[in-house]
Design an enzyme around this catalytic site. Structure first.
Site, PDB file in Angstrom:
ATOM      1  CG  HIS A   1       6.959  -2.006   2.008  1.00 26.50           C
ATOM      2  ND1 HIS A   1       6.877  -0.837   2.729  1.00 26.50           N
ATOM      3  CD2 HIS A   1       5.730  -2.571   2.091  1.00 26.50           C
ATOM      4  CE1 HIS A   1       5.654  -0.698   3.209  1.00 26.50           C
ATOM      5  NE2 HIS A   1       4.935  -1.735   2.852  1.00 26.50           N
TER       6      HIS A   1
ATOM      7  CG  MET B   1      -1.908  -1.206   1.143  1.00 26.76           C
ATOM      8  SD  MET B   1      -3.450  -0.935   2.008  1.00 26.76           S
ATOM      9  CE  MET B   1      -2.869  -0.694   3.667  1.00 26.76           C
TER      10      MET B   1
HETATM   11  P1  AMP Z   1       1.521  -2.901   3.456  1.00 23.20           P
HETATM   12  O1  AMP Z   1       2.062  -1.879   2.514  1.00 23.20           O
HETATM   13  O2  AMP Z   1       1.503  -2.472   4.877  1.00 23.20           O
HETATM   14  O3  AMP Z   1       0.215  -3.495   2.980  1.00 23.20           O
HETATM   15  O4  AMP Z   1       2.546  -4.100   3.436  1.00 23.20           O
HETATM   16  C1  AMP Z   1       2.906  -4.736   2.223  1.00 23.20           C
HETATM   17  C2  AMP Z   1       3.652  -6.008   2.554  1.00 23.20           C
HETATM   18  O5  AMP Z   1       4.820  -5.697   3.298  1.00 23.20           O
HETATM   19  C3  AMP Z   1       2.810  -6.955   3.432  1.00 23.20           C
HETATM   20  O6  AMP Z   1       2.990  -8.284   2.981  1.00 23.20           O
HETATM   21  C4  AMP Z   1       3.386  -6.736   4.795  1.00 23.20           C
HETATM   22  O7  AMP Z   1       3.258  -7.845   5.662  1.00 23.20           O
HETATM   23  C5  AMP Z   1       4.856  -6.479   4.473  1.00 23.20           C
HETATM   24  N1  AMP Z   1       5.491  -5.758   5.579  1.00 23.20           N
HETATM   25  C6  AMP Z   1       5.018  -4.657   6.217  1.00 23.20           C
HETATM   26  N2  AMP Z   1       5.845  -4.310   7.218  1.00 23.20           N
HETATM   27  C7  AMP Z   1       6.847  -5.215   7.221  1.00 23.20           C
HETATM   28  C8  AMP Z   1       8.018  -5.400   8.028  1.00 23.20           C
HETATM   29  N3  AMP Z   1       8.306  -4.587   9.042  1.00 23.20           N
HETATM   30  N4  AMP Z   1       8.828  -6.444   7.741  1.00 23.20           N
HETATM   31  C9  AMP Z   1       8.546  -7.282   6.713  1.00 23.20           C
HETATM   32  N5  AMP Z   1       7.470  -7.158   5.923  1.00 23.20           N
HETATM   33  C10 AMP Z   1       6.639  -6.138   6.163  1.00 23.20           C
END
Ligand code: AMP
Length: 285
Positions: free
Chosen positions: A37, A30
């Site tokens: 990420h 997102m």
């Molecule tokens: P988001 O943009 O928050 O929807 O996250 C996109 C992807 O990045 C999702 O699969 C999350 O689980 C992963 N993600 C978010 N924060 C972290 C983190 N601190 N470490 C590893 N992966 C992450």
């Protein structure tokens, strides 16, 4: 890096690459990208011929309109980050590209209890929205591998169920949580923390670690009580602190021999809601 905003040109490009034998790795996000990420993209790059990242703030997974409005959006900085890490393709669709028949659309998936426990209890409808957008994105990109973070543990379980239910030809690769030096799990939402709550937020990881030690001596519900108390004492407003079976997300009974036990927590740091988890026991270790 190629940038696509529309589904059809992206599909044509990816079809051609797939036909030429390329293996596709996909990282849906997102935006407001951080090192968490980046770690997913690096892993995808190492294991595939073509790495596709999507940035789409999915309205159907937000159960509060203020949360959706306040969600950080940093597209120019994100593009720089993606260029630096060597992403091949960025997909930044508009809402109508993802939801051509409107925002009421939901994938036909029975989430059962998953939608009522942990995040599901506090964010009604959240996972139906997640499953819907992930299904749509997978149908568009058709990757061999899908990269997601353990940070959103329950989300990974929901996506695994989605893949199984529709027998999608994709492997889910769950990547470890990337943390700040003080242990706070990286999150796009961390940008919104005040300095005071940023300091307090480090308690979440500390308490998750303590829970792991205490589980040797206390029953799971005792550890949960301790976790809630500690988070409150650190000046946070915990919503849940639960010790669960890592496969079913059901509560763990004393002496339970689950293959994997996970501590999951959600807490408000001021007006920012944070989640985190820690695998306390894993039979594969
Ligand atoms: P988001 O943009 O928050 O929807 O996250 C996109 C992807 O990045 C999702 O699969 C999350 O689980 C992963 N993600 C978010 N924060 C972290 C983190 N601190 N470490 C590893 N992966 C992450």
């Amino acid at each position: 890096m190629l940038l696509f905003q529309r589904v059809e040109p992206l599909r044509r490009y990816l079809d051609a690459r797939r036909t030429a034998g390329a293996r596709l790795g996909f990282v849906p996000t997102m935006g407001a990208l951080h090192q968490g990420h980046v770690s997913l993209i690096q892993r995808a790059k190492a294991e595939n011929d073509l790495t596709i990242c999507s940035i789409f703030v999915n309205p159907t997974q937000f159960n509060q309109s203020t949360d959706l409005e306040k969600y950080p959006r940093t597209p120019s900085k994100d593009i720089e980050t993606l260029l630096e890490v060597g992403t091949d393709v960025l997909f930044m669709p508009t809402e109508t590209e993802i939801y051509p028949s409107g925002l009421a659309e939901r994938v036909d998936l029975d989430l059962g209890l998953l939608d009522r426990i942990l995040e599901g209890e506090f964010r009604p409808g959240h996972f139906a929205g997640v499953a819907t957008v992930v299904k749509r994105l997978l149908d568009i990109v058709e990757p061999q591998r899908l990269y997601m973070g353990q940070k959103d543990y329950q989300q990974c379980i929901v996506v695994r169920r989605l893949i199984e239910a529709f027998q999608l030809p994709v492997s889910l690769v769950v990547c470890p949580i990337i943390r700040e030096p003080d242990g706070l799990a990286m999150s796009s939402r961390n940008q919104r923390l005040t300095p005071e709550f940023r300091r307090r937020a480090s308690a979440i990881f500390r308490v998750l670690q303590q829970a792991g030690q205490l589980l040797a001596d206390l029953p799971p519900d005792g550890v949960e009580k301790f976790g809630l108390q500690e988070l409150a004492e650190a000046g946070l407003r915990p919503e849940y602190f639960e010790i669960v079976d890592g496969d079913t997300l059901q509560p763990v009974e004393p002496g339970n021999n689950a293959d994997r036990i996970v501590a999951c927590a959600a807490a408000w740091a001021g007006d920012v809601r944070l989640i985190d988890n820690l695998i306390l026991r894993d039979k594969d270790d």
